[in-house]
Scaffold this motif. Structure first.
Motif, PDB file in Angstrom:
ATOM      1  N   LEU A 139       0.822  -1.215   0.000  1.00 34.30           N
ATOM      2  CA  LEU A 139       0.000   0.000   0.000  1.00 34.30           C
ATOM      3  C   LEU A 139       0.852   1.259   0.000  1.00 34.30           C
ATOM      4  O   LEU A 139       0.625   2.175  -0.794  1.00 34.30           O
ATOM      5  CB  LEU A 139      -0.931  -0.012   1.220  1.00 34.30           C
ATOM      6  N   GLY A 233       2.322  -0.625  -4.682  1.00 30.08           N
ATOM      7  CA  GLY A 233       1.588  -1.293  -5.745  1.00 30.08           C
ATOM      8  C   GLY A 233       2.326  -2.453  -6.387  1.00 30.08           C
ATOM      9  O   GLY A 233       1.841  -3.018  -7.358  1.00 30.08           O
ATOM     10  N   PRO A 325      -2.782   0.651  -4.463  1.00 34.51           N
ATOM     11  CA  PRO A 325      -2.530   1.592  -5.562  1.00 34.51           C
ATOM     12  C   PRO A 325      -2.142   0.869  -6.847  1.00 34.51           C
ATOM     13  O   PRO A 325      -1.536  -0.207  -6.820  1.00 34.51           O
ATOM     14  CB  PRO A 325      -1.366   2.437  -5.034  1.00 34.51           C
ATOM     15  N   ARG A 332      -6.125   4.312  -6.563  1.00 33.13           N
ATOM     16  CA  ARG A 332      -6.256   3.077  -5.806  1.00 33.13           C
ATOM     17  C   ARG A 332      -7.495   2.292  -6.197  1.00 33.13           C
ATOM     18  O   ARG A 332      -8.475   2.831  -6.716  1.00 33.13           O
ATOM     19  CB  ARG A 332      -6.297   3.380  -4.303  1.00 33.13           C
TER      20      ARG A 332
END
Length: 362
Positions: A139, A233, A325, A332
């Motif tokens: 994250l 991500g 994301p 996101r």
């Protein structure tokens, strides 16, 4: 298949000496270094390989164009030099080693002379390691400091291989060129060749005195602390390449690369689905019928989810923008909440009566 006798310009009953002389003449004519045709050069050699060998010649005379020289294990280039070496029958004064026949075939047929070590400017080894991270790190991204056991640059000589305070001298064998040129005398003329200088191993310079720590290697075995930046991500199994963070190169050559494989750990609450996070939330029968506002955990702080009245079990409700994301962006995904309606196994008489009244109205 071309006629081998015609290619060499000899008759079918030509003796070995005549075949040999014809081959020498044509080999000199078509040698690529003399501006000749390399394809033709190989073809006449093929013809000579067959016609100079009694067994192969007999098979060729018998089967003609159906003769398969490759079925005999291909050309034996060691026999090629015999066509030029001295023998009692030929009376030739040529010697294969003196005229460098092996060097000719190294040049034109991909062979290598024994003892040739090749270029020594070899980079350090590439390395690979794995790091497991949590969903929270996916994250927000993270940094990891790790110690890697590998070849590192020698601190004493800074990779030069020379003892501090001593000189690094120009190699006397190659005069700093890193390679040595030689001229091979062949029946086809003089052929210039170059090879890596064995004294300096291609570097052109040698230390006056080798480093006492690494013994001239320029590197030692040790540990290196490396900071790895993990972007937000990142996917499970994705690889991060760190250039120059692999093993140190020998004698100051460039270091290899480090490849970091990222593994994403499973989470007790969420299952990853791309940039979305999937979770389950149990609600009771009344909440399902009347609707409710319930608290849902996320990878950050909890949020409230509005459960619509009359929701069915296994129905999915999305909490937008609270997932993971997209790699390289701030956008996101969502949290997908699968609602599970729990039906009570036992109810009181009072509740039962109320439910029966409700059932009559539905």
């Amino acid at each position: 298949m071309n006629d081998y006798y015609e290619m060499l310009g000899v008759s079918r009953d030509a003796p070995k000496d005549e075949i040999k002389k014809a081959f020498r003449r044509l080999a000199h004519k078509y040698h690529p270094d003399k501006g000749g045709d390399e394809k033709k050069f190989k073809e006449i050699n093929e013809a000579y390989q067959v016609l100079s060998d009694d067994k192969k010649k007999a098979q060729y005379d018998q089967f003609g164009s159906t003769f398969d020289n490759s079925g005999q294990g291909g050309f034996d280039f060691s026999n090629f030099s015999q066509g030029f070496s001295g023998s009692q029958n030929s009376g030739s004064s040529f010697n294969a080693e003196d005229i460098g026949i092996g060097d000719i075939f190294s040049q034109f047929f991909g062979g290598q002379r024994a003892g040739y070590s090749g270029p020594t400017h070899v980079r350090g080894e590439d390395m690979e390691l794995r790091i497991d991270i949590d969903l929270e790190e996916v994250l927000h991204g993270s940094k990891r400091e790790i110690n890697v056991s590998k070849y590192i640059i020698c601190n004493n000589c800074s990779g030069s291989g020379a003892e501090p305070g001593t000189k690094i001298e120009t190699c006397t064998d190659c005069n700093g060129a890193g390679k040595v040129e030689t001229i091979q005398r062949t029946i086809l003329g003089n052929i210039k060749q170059s090879r890596v200088c064995l004294k300096c191993r291609g570097k052109g310079k040698i230390p006056e005195k080798k480093c006492t720590e690494c013994h001239g290697d320029g590197r030692i075995k040790g540990k290196d602390e490396i900071i790895i930046k993990i972007p937000a991500g990142i996917e499970d199994g994705q690889v991060i390449k760190l250039e120059g963070k692999g093993g140190a190169g020998k004698e100051g050559n460039v270091s290899g690369d480090l490849y970091v494989v990222i593994g994403v750990k499973s989470h007790k609450k969420f299952k990853r689905l791309g940039v979305n996070l999937v979770t389950e939330q149990r609600i009771n029968f009344t909440q399902a019928v009347l609707g409710d506002k319930i608290e849902i955990s996320t990878l950050e702080k909890p949020v409230f989810l509005k459960v619509p009245a009359g929701i069915q079990s296994n129905q999915v409700v999305a909490i937008q923008g609270k997932g993971l994301p997209y790699f390289g962006t701030s956008q996101r995904g969502d949290i997908l909440v699968k609602v599970i309606v729990i039906t009570p196994k036992r109810v009181s008489k009072k509740v039962r009566k109320i439910l029966e009244e409700i059932n009559d109205e539905i």
